[in-house]
Design an enzyme around this catalytic site. Structure first.
Site, PDB file in Angstrom:
ATOM      1  N   ARG A  11      15.304  13.220 -18.888  1.00  0.00           N
ATOM      2  CA  ARG A  11      16.244  12.224 -18.375  1.00  0.00           C
ATOM      3  C   ARG A  11      17.313  12.899 -17.491  1.00  0.00           C
ATOM      4  NH1 ARG A  11      21.412  11.254 -17.853  1.00  0.00           N
ATOM      5  NH2 ARG A  11      21.769  12.076 -19.945  1.00  0.00           N
ATOM      6  N   ASP A  12      18.148  13.717 -18.096  1.00  0.00           N
ATOM      7  CA  ASP A  12      19.274  14.323 -17.374  1.00  0.00           C
ATOM      8  C   ASP A  12      18.769  15.232 -16.247  1.00  0.00           C
ATOM      9  OD1 ASP A  12      21.941  14.892 -16.826  1.00  0.00           O
ATOM     10  OD2 ASP A  12      22.448  15.476 -18.859  1.00  0.00           O
ATOM     11  N   HIS A 208      27.347  18.213 -25.735  1.00  0.00           N
ATOM     12  CA  HIS A 208      26.431  18.202 -24.578  1.00  0.00           C
ATOM     13  C   HIS A 208      27.107  18.975 -23.447  1.00  0.00           C
ATOM     14  CE1 HIS A 208      23.663  15.842 -21.741  1.00  0.00           C
ATOM     15  NE2 HIS A 208      24.601  16.234 -20.912  1.00  0.00           N
ATOM     16  N   HIS A 210      27.143  21.386 -19.925  1.00  0.00           N
ATOM     17  CA  HIS A 210      26.500  21.839 -18.692  1.00  0.00           C
ATOM     18  C   HIS A 210      26.990  23.262 -18.431  1.00  0.00           C
ATOM     19  CE1 HIS A 210      24.649  18.073 -16.864  1.00  0.00           C
ATOM     20  NE2 HIS A 210      25.111  17.686 -18.041  1.00  0.00           N
ATOM     21  N   CYS A 241      24.517  16.089 -12.324  1.00  0.00           N
ATOM     22  CA  CYS A 241      25.065  14.747 -12.375  1.00  0.00           C
ATOM     23  C   CYS A 241      25.144  14.266 -10.939  1.00  0.00           C
ATOM     24  CB  CYS A 241      26.445  14.741 -13.028  1.00  0.00           C
ATOM     25  SG  CYS A 241      27.229  13.118 -12.980  1.00  0.00           S
ATOM     26  N   ASN A 250      22.234  21.323 -17.213  1.00  0.00           N
ATOM     27  CA  ASN A 250      22.602  21.406 -18.622  1.00  0.00           C
ATOM     28  C   ASN A 250      22.406  22.840 -19.083  1.00  0.00           C
ATOM     29  OD1 ASN A 250      21.286  18.636 -18.068  1.00  0.00           O
ATOM     30  ND2 ASN A 250      22.411  18.313 -19.954  1.00  0.00           N
TER      31      ASN A 250
HETATM   32 ZN    ZN Z   1      24.544  15.807 -18.895  1.00  0.00          ZN
END
Ligand code: ZN
Length: 311
Positions: A11-12, A208, A210, A241, A250
């Site tokens: 996803r990210d 979470h 990065h 992002c 990440n």
């Molecule tokens: Zn993220």
């Protein structure tokens, strides 16, 4: 000590890739990740396909993947519509993850809503998810700093946590969306959260990070020292992002696991299997990735000494 490791690469990571990753490849990678011992896998997102064309195949991905018992399959949902679409899909995710930014400006940039508008939607999001038999968690992005506004006050973060708990979210994640956190800040802020709002279990709070400024793994250690037990990463270090200038990936899941194993923590992850997934990613996305252990090998993968050093 048991730690929970979650992966968000599909996803990210994939959401910002220019070339569309075919659905069948996503399904195959998720199936491979499912057998590495990960606690959760964020597999897709129910967002507007216009805004994020890379994840327009949410229904097909969820329909296509194997569900390995014990693994929690998660989809990101930015608003009520997202929760409704997740609830309506043929094979629902186990969990949906909403997102609000601690900073107002980033919230507008990321999901095009003011804080007030975002907060007004939350009770309905919780209701729709629970009625559909899905858990719902909340990610507070820019917890540790905003690329537009700078420092985020601790009270803002604590207020959000209190609100999310009152509203009945099943878990909360703190996102360092653009890699602005430092270890001291992480230790102090998460310790305050844990003290003010003690978690019902070890999976309730997730960090979470990065690795935008190279502090990602140091921040994980700081989080563990403060008492957090659940961490997101992205296999091979993919990610970013789309609405945060200069944001890089990440933290890399297998680099984190390699560190945690070396430090004696119990992650339940088969690192060799996870590295096998990571080593497939450059061919899938068509470019190099930041992961380091995938290139160097695990810490105790020893090398032949040079001839002159052999006894
Ligand atoms: Zn993220």
């Amino acid at each position: 000590m048991r730690l929970y490791v979650n992966d968000v690469a599909v996803r990210d990571g994939f959401q910002i890739e220019k070339a569309f990753v075919p659905t069948a490849t996503k399904v195959e990678l998720i199936n491979q990740l499912s057998r590495t011992g990960l606690h959760k896998i964020e597999v897709t997102s129910f967002v507007s396909p216009k805004a994020v064309p890379a994840l327009a195949d949410a229904n097909e991905v969820l329909a296509g993947i194997d569900r390995v018992p014990g693994v929690v399959y998660v989809a990101l949902v930015p608003n009520i519509r997202g929760v409704q679409n997740a609830a309506a899909t043929a094979r629902k995710p186990d969990e949906v993850n909403g997102v609000v930014s601690a900073s107002e400006t980033h919230n507008r940039a990321n999901i095009n809503r003011t804080h007030e508008q975002s907060i007004a939607e939350l009770p309905t999001m919780v209701k729709v998810a629970h009625e559909a038999g899905m858990k719902i968690t909340m990610s507070l992005s820019t917890t540790f700093g905003c690329p537009f506004e700078g420092h985020v006050h601790e009270d803002v973060v604590l207020d959000f946590v209190g609100r999310f708990r009152e509203l009945g979210f099943d878990a909360i994640s703190f996102g360092d969306t653009t890699g602005m956190a430092n270890p001291r800040q992480v230790r102090e802020l998460t310790a305050k959260v844990l003290e003010r709002f003690p978690p019902p279990d070890d999976r309730y709070y997730t960090l979470h990070f990065h690795n935008t400024r190279g502090m990602g793994l140091a921040n994980v250690v700081a989080g563990i020292e403060a008492g957090v037990r659940s961490f997101d990463g992205s296999v091979s270090g993919l990610g970013g992002c789309p609405f945060a200038p200069g944001a890089t990936g990440n933290i890399c899941t297998e680099d984190m696991v390699n560190m945690l194993v070396d430090m004696g923590y119990d992650t339940r992850i088969d690192l060799a299997k996870l590295l096998a997934v990571a080593r497939r990613i450059p061919a899938v996305v068509g470019h190099d990735v930041p992961g380091q252990v995938m290139k160097s090998g695990q810490t105790l993968e020893l090398h032949e000494p040079p001839r002159h050093a052999r006894s």
